[in-house]
Scaffold this active site. Structure first.
Site, PDB file in Angstrom:
ATOM      1  N   SER A   1      29.289 -34.001   3.284  1.00 16.83           N
ATOM      2  CA  SER A   1      29.885 -32.680   3.559  1.00 16.83           C
ATOM      3  C   SER A   1      30.400 -32.664   4.991  1.00 16.83           C
ATOM      4  CB  SER A   1      28.822 -31.585   3.381  1.00 16.83           C
ATOM      5  OG  SER A   1      27.851 -31.706   4.411  1.00 16.83           O
TER       6      SER A   1
ATOM      7  N   ASP B   1      32.645 -34.087   0.342  1.00 19.64           N
ATOM      8  CA  ASP B   1      32.194 -32.948  -0.456  1.00 19.64           C
ATOM      9  C   ASP B   1      32.744 -31.656   0.165  1.00 19.64           C
ATOM     10  OD1 ASP B   1      30.711 -31.690  -2.458  1.00 19.64           O
ATOM     11  OD2 ASP B   1      28.908 -31.527  -1.204  1.00 19.64           O
TER      12      ASP B   1
ATOM     13  N   GLU C   1      38.962 -27.758  -7.153  1.00 20.65           N
ATOM     14  CA  GLU C   1      38.025 -26.765  -7.703  1.00 20.65           C
ATOM     15  C   GLU C   1      38.773 -25.512  -8.134  1.00 20.65           C
ATOM     16  OE1 GLU C   1      34.228 -26.166  -5.829  1.00 20.65           O
ATOM     17  OE2 GLU C   1      34.060 -24.096  -6.538  1.00 20.65           O
TER      18      GLU C   1
ATOM     19  N   HIS D   1      25.071 -23.175  -5.604  1.00 16.78           N
ATOM     20  CA  HIS D   1      24.495 -24.078  -4.609  1.00 16.78           C
ATOM     21  C   HIS D   1      23.140 -23.554  -4.123  1.00 16.78           C
ATOM     22  CE1 HIS D   1      28.839 -25.208  -4.208  1.00 16.78           C
ATOM     23  NE2 HIS D   1      28.273 -26.402  -4.292  1.00 16.78           N
ATOM     24  N   GLY D   2      22.291 -24.481  -3.686  1.00 17.78           N
ATOM     25  CA  GLY D   2      21.020 -24.096  -3.073  1.00 17.78           C
ATOM     26  C   GLY D   2      19.860 -24.081  -4.052  1.00 17.78           C
TER      27      GLY D   2
ATOM     28  N   ASN E   1      26.670 -33.060  -9.138  1.00 26.35           N
ATOM     29  CA  ASN E   1      26.355 -33.005  -7.705  1.00 26.35           C
ATOM     30  C   ASN E   1      24.921 -32.555  -7.439  1.00 26.35           C
ATOM     31  OD1 ASN E   1      29.064 -33.539  -7.397  1.00 26.35           O
ATOM     32  ND2 ASN E   1      29.420 -31.870  -5.947  1.00 26.35           N
ATOM     33  N   ILE E   2      24.227 -33.346  -6.646  1.00 25.22           N
ATOM     34  CA  ILE E   2      22.823 -33.035  -6.355  1.00 25.22           C
ATOM     35  C   ILE E   2      22.553 -33.194  -4.860  1.00 25.22           C
ATOM     36  CG2 ILE E   2      20.427 -33.773  -6.753  1.00 25.22           C
ATOM     37  CD1 ILE E   2      21.462 -34.660  -9.595  1.00 25.22           C
ATOM     38  N   ASP E   3      22.126 -32.126  -4.249  1.00 26.70           N
ATOM     39  CA  ASP E   3      21.733 -32.160  -2.837  1.00 26.70           C
ATOM     40  C   ASP E   3      20.377 -31.479  -2.648  1.00 26.70           C
ATOM     41  OD1 ASP E   3      21.591 -32.348  -0.129  1.00 26.70           O
ATOM     42  OD2 ASP E   3      23.231 -30.998   0.318  1.00 26.70           O
ATOM     43  N   SER E   4      20.257 -30.247  -3.133  1.00 28.01           N
ATOM     44  CA  SER E   4      19.034 -29.482  -2.868  1.00 28.01           C
ATOM     45  C   SER E   4      17.770 -30.211  -3.322  1.00 28.01           C
ATOM     46  CB  SER E   4      19.111 -28.106  -3.540  1.00 28.01           C
ATOM     47  OG  SER E   4      20.157 -27.358  -2.974  1.00 28.01           O
TER      48      SER E   4
HETATM   49  P1  13P Z   1      22.774 -28.288  -5.235  1.00 22.74           P
HETATM   50  O1  13P Z   1      22.596 -27.305  -4.103  1.00 22.74           O
HETATM   51  O2  13P Z   1      22.419 -27.672  -6.548  1.00 22.74           O
HETATM   52  O3  13P Z   1      22.065 -29.559  -4.995  1.00 22.74           O
HETATM   53  O4  13P Z   1      24.355 -28.617  -5.321  1.00 22.74           O
HETATM   54  C1  13P Z   1      24.919 -29.589  -4.485  1.00 22.74           C
HETATM   55  C2  13P Z   1      26.411 -29.589  -4.542  1.00 22.74           C
HETATM   56  O5  13P Z   1      27.041 -29.014  -5.404  1.00 22.74           O
HETATM   57  C3  13P Z   1      27.108 -30.339  -3.494  1.00 22.74           C
HETATM   58  O6  13P Z   1      28.485 -30.185  -3.569  1.00 22.74           O
HETATM   59  O1  G3H Z   2      27.476 -27.955  -1.576  1.00 21.65           O
HETATM   60  C1  G3H Z   2      26.993 -28.169  -0.487  1.00 21.65           C
HETATM   61  C2  G3H Z   2      26.092 -29.325  -0.227  1.00 21.65           C
HETATM   62  O2  G3H Z   2      24.790 -29.029  -0.623  1.00 21.65           O
HETATM   63  C3  G3H Z   2      26.182 -29.731   1.209  1.00 21.65           C
HETATM   64  O3  G3H Z   2      25.479 -28.851   2.012  1.00 21.65           O
HETATM   65  O4  G3H Z   2      27.181 -28.279   3.728  1.00 21.65           O
HETATM   66  O5  G3H Z   2      24.737 -27.914   4.168  1.00 21.65           O
HETATM   67  O6  G3H Z   2      25.675 -30.237   4.094  1.00 21.65           O
HETATM   68  P1  G3H Z   2      25.793 -28.818   3.613  1.00 21.65           P
HETATM   69 ZN    ZN Z   3      29.143 -28.269  -4.233  1.00 18.60          ZN
END
Ligand code: 13P
Ligand code: G3H
Ligand code: ZN
Length: 309
Positions: free
Chosen positions: A50, A82, A134, A180-181, A254-257
């Site tokens: 990101s 991202d 998007e 997100h989150g 997409n997986i971050d959280s």
């Molecule tokens: P999450 O917050 O569900 O992990 O989504 C991450 C995401 O969409 C990053 O672009």
């Molecule tokens: O969609 C967002 C991702 O989780 C990236 O989060 O912008 O805090 O790095 P960030």
């Molecule tokens: Zn996202």
């Protein structure tokens, strides 16, 4: 193996009824945890960065970490921006070696989104870089911008064909109810699979992207709360729904959280059990291993991409 763009990955994923995991990276331990898992199960990967991650860790450091992962794993790995929000940011990532970028024009009008996405596509394609766009708006927080549930909106299937044909974008992120989150649903989780189905019917073979796809694994939330944290009511996308999406047109999840939760839970546990610990390796190594376990489970049991490298 050199870095790859997403073209071949998505073609195979669509045909095979599975999805590629797109995991956000911010530092060395996260890159290592994810790529070690992928190597164990021979899965292709998208590592995404990101603009916040780029500010935190620096473009060159992240690129070099990913280059190291390529050498160590010999896997097909795409490096993806991202939520790029400007042409300049996308250009900077393309010029700096990314193989894929997202231009997120979802906060603009339909026509402005088309114009911006088309401009990025023209620049990217000239250099062999793939582009994700998007349509529709997810709720939740990304890069400190909070989109309220009222301001979010589902993707209209009737806009998708026009958007794709006028922009030439390679894949499209859609809004079907994820966000997100760590706080995605207040009640029962509900996704608009009818929208996904309709898009798939109208555009067979076209790869769709699902953002906001963390499951907010309850074990990690419990662990965080057991060891001094406070995360009441966190709720994510059930794994069964991700499996269903992966079997349909969704080729990138997409997986971050979930990575953040795994890392935080593990570090909290170390500090709770060893309050005197001050060697970063003693809390970062277990965190890295927790990410490895989490990602391995996603690749094998949720996304279905194990063995597909
Ligand atoms: P999450 O917050 O569900 O992990 O989504 C991450 C995401 O969409 C990053 O672009
Ligand atoms: O969609 C967002 C991702 O989780 C990236 O989060 O912008 O805090 O790095 P960030
Ligand atoms: Zn996202």
């Amino acid at each position: 193996m050199p870095m790859v763009n997403t073209t071949e990955m998505f073609k195979k994923a669509y045909a095979g009824g599975y999805a590629i995991g797109a995991f956000n990276v911010n530092n060395m331990e996260i890159v290592q945890g994810i790529t070690e898992a992928a190597k164990e199960v021979n899965a292709p990967l998208i590592l995404q960065v990101s603009s916040g991650a780029r500010k935190y860790a620096n473009h060159t450091y992240l690129m070099k970490l990913i280059e190291a992962a390529l050498i160590e794993t010999n896997l097909p790995i795409a490096v993806h921006l991202d939520h790029g929000d400007t042409f300049e940011l996308c250009k900077s990532c393309i010029d700096g070696g990314f193989t894929s970028v997202m231009i997120d024009g979802s906060h603009h009008s339909f026509e402005e989104n088309i114009a911006l996405t088309k401009k990025v596509v023209e620049y990217a394609h000239d250099k062999g870089v793939t582009v994700e766009g998007e349509l529709g708006r997810l709720a939740g927080v990304e890069d400190d911008v909070n989109v309220s549930a009222e301001d979010s909106s589902y993707t209209h299937p009737n806009e998708v064909e026009e958007f794709v044909s006028r922009t030439g974008v390679d894949s499209l992120a859609i809004a079907i109810g994820t966000s997100h989150g760590a706080f995605k649903f207040t009640g029962e989780a509900h996704l608009r699979f009818d929208i996904l189905e309709e898009i798939q019917r109208r555009m067979p073979g076209y790869p769709i992207v699902l953002h906001g796809a963390s499951s907010v694994i309850p074990e990690y939330v419990d662990m965080i709360n057991t060891f001094g944290g406070k995360m009441p009511g966190a709720k994510g996308v059930p794994e069964e729904m991700l499996r269903q999406a992966a079997s349909m047109a969704v080729c990138k999840i997409n997986i971050d959280s979930d990575l953040r939760l795994a890392m935080t839970a593990s570090i909290r546990k170390v500090f709770a059990q060893s309050p005197g610990e001050f060697d970063p390796r003693k809390y970062l190594a277990p965190a890295r291993d927790e990410i490895r376990k989490l990602v391995k489970n996603k690749l094998v049991n949720v996304l279905g991409c194990a063995g597909k490298a």
